[in-house]
Design a protein around this motif. Structure first.
Motif, PDB file in Angstrom:
ATOM      1  N   THR A  91     -46.014  37.708  43.991  1.00 22.57           N
ATOM      2  CA  THR A  91     -45.229  36.970  44.820  1.00 22.57           C
ATOM      3  C   THR A  91     -45.043  37.387  46.195  1.00 22.57           C
ATOM      4  O   THR A  91     -45.141  38.782  46.170  1.00 22.57           O
ATOM      5  CB  THR A  91     -43.953  36.349  44.259  1.00 22.57           C
ATOM      6  N   HIS A  92     -44.967  36.424  47.213  1.00 22.13           N
ATOM      7  CA  HIS A  92     -44.575  37.036  48.614  1.00 22.13           C
ATOM      8  C   HIS A  92     -43.263  38.285  48.371  1.00 22.13           C
ATOM      9  O   HIS A  92     -43.569  39.075  49.309  1.00 22.13           O
ATOM     10  CB  HIS A  92     -44.475  36.201  49.611  1.00 22.13           C
ATOM     11  N   THR A  93     -42.278  37.770  47.748  1.00 23.04           N
ATOM     12  CA  THR A  93     -41.208  38.232  47.418  1.00 23.04           C
ATOM     13  C   THR A  93     -41.565  39.871  46.954  1.00 23.04           C
ATOM     14  O   THR A  93     -40.901  40.869  47.301  1.00 23.04           O
ATOM     15  CB  THR A  93     -40.110  37.503  46.601  1.00 23.04           C
ATOM     16  N   ASP A  94     -42.182  39.971  45.799  1.00 21.31           N
ATOM     17  CA  ASP A  94     -42.762  41.191  45.179  1.00 21.31           C
ATOM     18  C   ASP A  94     -43.476  41.853  46.273  1.00 21.31           C
ATOM     19  O   ASP A  94     -43.064  43.189  46.400  1.00 21.31           O
ATOM     20  CB  ASP A  94     -43.742  40.950  44.131  1.00 21.31           C
ATOM     21  N   ILE A  95     -44.264  41.582  47.160  1.00 17.47           N
ATOM     22  CA  ILE A  95     -45.149  42.324  48.309  1.00 17.47           C
ATOM     23  C   ILE A  95     -43.812  43.069  49.070  1.00 17.47           C
ATOM     24  O   ILE A  95     -43.980  44.136  49.556  1.00 17.47           O
ATOM     25  CB  ILE A  95     -45.894  41.243  49.189  1.00 17.47           C
ATOM     26  N   ILE A  96     -42.822  42.130  49.553  1.00 18.65           N
ATOM     27  CA  ILE A  96     -41.971  42.411  50.631  1.00 18.65           C
ATOM     28  C   ILE A  96     -40.998  43.596  50.050  1.00 18.65           C
ATOM     29  O   ILE A  96     -40.819  44.642  50.764  1.00 18.65           O
ATOM     30  CB  ILE A  96     -40.850  41.161  50.906  1.00 18.65           C
ATOM     31  N   HIS A  97     -40.722  43.797  48.687  1.00 17.27           N
ATOM     32  CA  HIS A  97     -39.971  44.549  48.004  1.00 17.27           C
ATOM     33  C   HIS A  97     -40.560  45.904  47.567  1.00 17.27           C
ATOM     34  O   HIS A  97     -40.146  46.655  46.865  1.00 17.27           O
ATOM     35  CB  HIS A  97     -39.071  43.824  46.807  1.00 17.27           C
TER      36      HIS A  97
END
Lengths: 291, 762
Positions: free
Chosen positions: A77-83
């Motif tokens: 997910t985009h959140t995975d990428i951000i973190h």
């Protein structure tokens, strides 16, 4: 097709999913986060006979590095990428771009594979993937091929993906310590917006702010993401001071061929290609100097 | 005045259940035997209907009924002032929101399918897409009397002479957007008719009693046999003042054999069929003397009301009444036109026409100040009218006027005093900051010519608490808490002993609409009128119970005491109940009015006005044209503040709505078709566009109001519009007179400015 008539199956493994995709004589579509698919279903545009729900195929959700290559699973997910500390260090421009996708709720649900597969000219992660030299692994029950992202996308919503194929891996080149990237987006507001223009920049810099080489990719200004080759070729012409930045930025409007739509006129989009490149380079240099 | 509840930060009585999601809105209700209703809208913005064929739709399995204009038992029309909008069109459609047929079916999907099976033979007609074109002879007539719905005028003094004598004249044309209310709960509700023909309509609205009369007129049905429940509401802002789906629900309920029928518009349908704010073109010419004294103002405003009148006439009238700002300008020539087009439907919306004219007069105040080298606050202070003075429209303002005080507060606030410092602190070198001020006002209540009253009931309940009933709905503004505060204050009891019921024709009295910034003032006064009757009832009853004289009875907090004896209210209830005596009292109130209407003005002047000054700081990205509002100071004169927390809710929400209006929002319609159909394209501010907002109320008590209160619900979003426009100018030198000031518009203005500079330096 009525929504109530659509079936959904949820394969429990990748082979099972590929098996489902290989079935002929029916219309099926993959659904992962649903941030595009559900909207289009509601609009009546995507009404397959069967949704193949891959949201829970956890084997396709990972971020790994080995031998000078970063592998990202399409269900990341985009959140995975951000973190991801790895991507923060070695793919900063992609992290930047993922942060600009919709808003938190959409970043939580939306996947990078979905963003690529949807192939919107305004897709926010796409320009970042272009400047990171992304390649995609496409797999069917019997075949596997790896192609550059530039060759994957044919036009708005159109890709080379076959009916029985799916994106199974995204491969990107990790940035070197002297590489730095940035993503800039202009939307009608700060959050929850679709890009009017976006741009991803990745530069390899020397100590004295000379650019050895750089890549620039624009979104929302052509039928697909486009690289600004002329601007790129000017990047190494000297120290990246305000004057050179302005000169490079001025070229940008010539490299794009936008259209007018509800969000902006073509003229403004052209002006904004230059403006975002200028702002992006200023901010990138400032970021470089600060670390 | 020493008070226990009024003026205090009392937390909202409806807060917990709304924040936790426990509260059920009308559109949240589901019933096992419920059926779904859908509305067939027009395919064309303007067309003749040759025929409507419903056979195929009726025969679809799962369809319960399909209704057309032929199935309307009563009058086929609605509209608050002029019922010119057909419930279901029979001969002509005038906008894509027009309803042609209704369906009820077992599921929503079947109802949608049924709509697609209704064959309407439309014959497209020329579309009137522009209000000025609509007024020409060549435009097709959309209504029998032509395309001019209303025309209002106010004239004072000698405008020609004033312009001749003026030292300075500024003249501009302003364009304002078609703003959408963007309430979270789209229009919807449900209707059911019982075995005995009693009809219940649960549908969020802003005036249950009027909705009931409009339903009764279309159904040709005894209104006493109709119950309308209109509160609570998931937002309205004026957008649910007019009939939304109440009549459709009622018509369908006649045919569903006692099963409840539900309609809930999708966002897209709400955008197309719901009313919007009137887009205006305002031409304004303002004159002043060298010393800053305003001499004259000439205004011509054209408002696009779309296909039907709704409250368009009143909107234009209010715009004209407020078009000179809270100033005393001796010579005025003000004219407004409300015009029919095929651009959807416009109606009531927070601000009600004042937003569109405030941006003109306040921009002119800043331009005059700049030309004269005067401080913009000084110029305003010099020209404002005070209580007892004559306003620009020519009436003596007898009620309280706080403008001067709000301007003084603005002058002394941190943002204004230190503006040069704040402006220099730009976050990036290509950004520029500006700080500006603007002031405005807004009439409270209906103005002349319309009856305006409030009513409330207070009932003593068996457990000794009180049920306060007020017709005015809780539309989210917090009036329920204000009513509870006033009741608790006057009944000398704890606020937890007060329950409030609103918006229900069965349980509340007709107390007028929740519009016109009137509900705190009017409903509050009505509660304040009922409360003494309740205390009297309590005291009299206690006296009777104890066989004492009423002068020997003391009303203590939450109980009565007499001769050292404590009588709880539940004992009083029991006594009244046992003796078959009434436990309920009523309070009625008539709003003070001006005596004489200004001729031709369509309802001016008002007796009461709320006033407000805004100071804002913006930062403009000169590379892209993006404007960010960084700080807002809101300085309201709402009279005595009943609940500071509630007031802040209004000033903050109003500021954000004003930011949206100025920078982002516009429902685009091209040739009668909507281009912005949902929140993907219709941009409203989010929390990331929300700046720091400070509120400094100036309390200029209004003698006629409950505890000195006035209304504030609308003016909170008005001056900020002009203040942002001027702050953009202060930052960049670019004047934007066409809203919204999108990045593209600001960028193009900056580009033009650069070109002008290049040319002038040649």
């Amino acid at each position: 097709m009525l929504v109530s008539e659509i079936d959904m199956i949820t394969p429990s493994s990748l082979p099972e999913c590929l098996m489902q995709l290989s079935k002929e004589g029916r219309i099926h579509r993959l659904i992962a986060g649903g941030t595009d698919a559900a909207v289009r279903m509601k609009e009546g545009k995507w009404r397959p006979e069967i949704w193949i729900n891959i949201k829970n195929l956890h084997e396709l959700r990972y971020i790994e590095e080995s031998e000078d290559c970063i592998y990202i699973g399409p269900l990341t997910t985009h959140t995975d990428i951000i973190h991801s500390p790895l991507l923060q260090r070695k793919a900063d421009v992609l992290v930047d771009a993922a942060r600009e996708v919709g808003a938190t709720q959409m970043q939580n649900m939306g996947t990078i594979g979905g963003n690529i597969g949807t192939a919107s000219p305004a897709g926010d992660t796409l320009p970042a993937l272009y400047v990171l030299g992304a390649r995609l692994e496409l797999t069917s029950l019997s075949t596997k091929r790896i192609i550059p992202i530039e060759e994957f996308i044919l036009g708005p919503g159109r890709t080379v993906l076959k009916e029985n194929e799916m994106i199974t891996k995204i491969l990107i080149k990790p940035q070197k310590p002297n590489e730095i990237g940035i993503f800039q987006k202009l939307g009608p507001r700060k959050a929850q917006s679709i890009s009017i223009v976006n741009v991803a920049i990745s530069l390899t810099l020397d100590q004295d702010l000379k650019c050895r080489e750089g890549k620039i990719a624009f979104g929302s200004v052509a039928p697909t993401i486009i690289r600004a080759r002329k601007c790129e070729s000017m990047l190494p012409l000297g120290t990246l001071n305000d004057e050179l930045i302005r000169n490079i930025a001025k070229i940008a409007w010539k490299e794009v061929m936008p259209i007018t739509d509800g969000r902006a006129t073509a003229t403004y989009r052209r002006d904004m290609a230059s403006a975002l490149l200028e702002r992006g380079l200023y901010r990138l240099i400032r970021r470089w100097n600060n670390h | 005045m020493n008070t226990k509840w009024v003026g205090k930060r009392v937390k909202r009585i409806d807060g917990p259940e709304k924040v936790t999601g426990e509260l059920k809105y009308m559109t949240d209700y589901h019933f096992d035997n419920m059926v779904w209703g859908k509305v067939l809208r027009s395919e064309y913005p303007h067309a003749k209907i040759n025929s409507i064929d419903i056979e195929a739709a009726k025969n679809l399995p799962g369809v319960i009924c399909v209704l057309t204009h032929k199935d309307i038992p009563g009058f086929n029309g609605f509209g608050i002032v002029v019922p010119d909008q057909p419930v279901l069109c029979s001969d002509v459609v005038r906008c894509t929101g027009d309803a042609v047929a209704l369906v009820a079916a077992e599921t929503l999907e079947i109802a949608e399918q049924a709509l697609s099976l209704i064959k309407v033979d439309f014959e497209p007609l020329e579309v009137v897409a522009d209000a000025e074109y609509a007024l020409t002879d060549s435009a097709p007539k959309l209504h029998p009397d032509g395309n001019l719905h209303s025309h209002v005028k106010i004239n004072n003094g000698n405008i020609e002479k004033a312009f001749e004598e003026a030292d300075i004249i500024v003249e501009n044309t302003f364009y304002s957007p078609r703003q959408m209310h963007a309430f979270i709960e789209t229009e919807g509700g449900w209707g059911v008719m019982d075995d005995e023909g009693f009809l219940t309509i649960r549908c969020p609205g802003q005036y249950a009693y009027r909705d009931r009369m409009q339903i009764a007129r279309s159904l040709a049905y005894n209104p006493e046999r109709i119950r309308v429940i209109s509160s609570p509401i998931g937002g309205a802002f004026g957008g649910k003042d007019e009939i939304t789906v109440q009549i459709y629900l009622a018509l369908l309920a006649l045919h569903t054999k006692g099963r409840p029928v539900k309609i809930h518009l999708s966002r897209e349908e709400s955008v197309i069929a719901g009313i919007k704010r009137h887009p205006f073109k305002v031409q304004m010419k303002t004159a002043a003397k060298k010393d800053g004294t305003l001499l004259a103002n000439q205004v011509k405003a054209i408002g696009d009301t779309g296909a039907y009148a709704s409250l368009g006439g009143a909107v234009i009238a209010l715009a004209i009444e407020h078009s000179c700002g809270p100033y005393k300008i001796p010579n005025v020539d003000l004219e407004g036109f409300c015009v029919y087009t095929n651009n959807g439907i416009a109606g009531a919306f927070r601000g009600f026409g004042v937003n569109q004219v405030c941006m003109g007069i306040e921009t002119h105040m800043d331009m005059i100040a700049e030309k004269l080298g005067m401080d913009p606050i000084e110029l305003r202070k010099k020209n404002v009218y005070h209580q007892g003075e004559v306003s620009s429209v020519g009436h003596i303002v007898k009620s309280s006027v706080g403008t001067y005080k709000t301007l003084e507060t603005a002058e002394n606030c941190d943002l204004w005093k230190n503006r040069e410092k704040y402006k220099s602190e730009v976050s990036e070198p290509w950004k520029k900051r500006g700080v500006s001020v603007a002031t405005s006002f807004h009439g409270i209540g209906m103005g002349i010519g319309l009856p305006d009253y409030g009513a409330a009931s207070i009932e003593l309940l068996p457990d000794g608490t009180f049920l306060v009933g007020v017709g005015c709905e809780e539309i989210g503004g917090g009036n329920s808490t204000a009513y509870a505060q006033i009741a608790a204050e006057m009944l000398n009891c704890d606020i937890s002993n007060i329950k409030i019921v609103q918006g229900d024709t069965q349980k509340t009295l007709d107390g007028g609409t929740v519009t016109a910034s009137r509900s705190t003032y009017t409903g509050g006064r009505a509660v304040a009128a009922a409360a003494p009757r309740m205390t009297e009832l309590l005291i009299q009853t206690a006296a009777e119970m104890l066989n004492l004289d009423s002068s020997q009875i003391d009303l203590k907090p939450n109980h009565i005491s007499a001769h050292g004896e404590i009588i709880p209210y539940k004992s009083i209830y029991k006594y009244l109940y046992d003796h078959h005596q009434a436990t309920r009292v009523e309070g009625h109130f008539y709003l003070p009015k001006e005596k004489e209407e200004i001729k031709g003005s369509g309802g001016a002047p008002h007796h009461l006005y709320g006033y407000l000054t805004h100071v804002v700081m913006v930062e403009v990205d000169t590379l892209t044209g993006e404007t960010e509002v960084l700080r807002v100071v809101s300085i309201p004169d709402a009279g005595r503040v009943i609940n500071p927390q509630g007031l802040e809710g209004q000033t903050e929400g109003g500021a954000v709505m004003g930011i949206g209006y100025t920078l982002y929002e516009d429902v685009l319609i091209e040739n009668g078709y909507h281009k912005t159909r949902n929140f993907t394209d219709y941009i409203i501010p989010t929390i990331r566009e929300t700046p720091l907002i400070e509120t400094f109320p100036v309390e200029e008590p209004e003698q006629s109001g409950p505890f000195g209160a006035k209304g504030i619900g609308e003016v909170v979003m008005i001056p900020i519009i002009a203040a942002i426009m001027s702050a953009i100018y202060d930052a960049t030198g670019a004047r934007i007179c066409h809203l919204p000031a999108t990045p593209e518009r600001v960028f193009n203005a900056l580009k033009d400015l650069k070109k002008q500079k290049v040319q002038s330096s040649r």
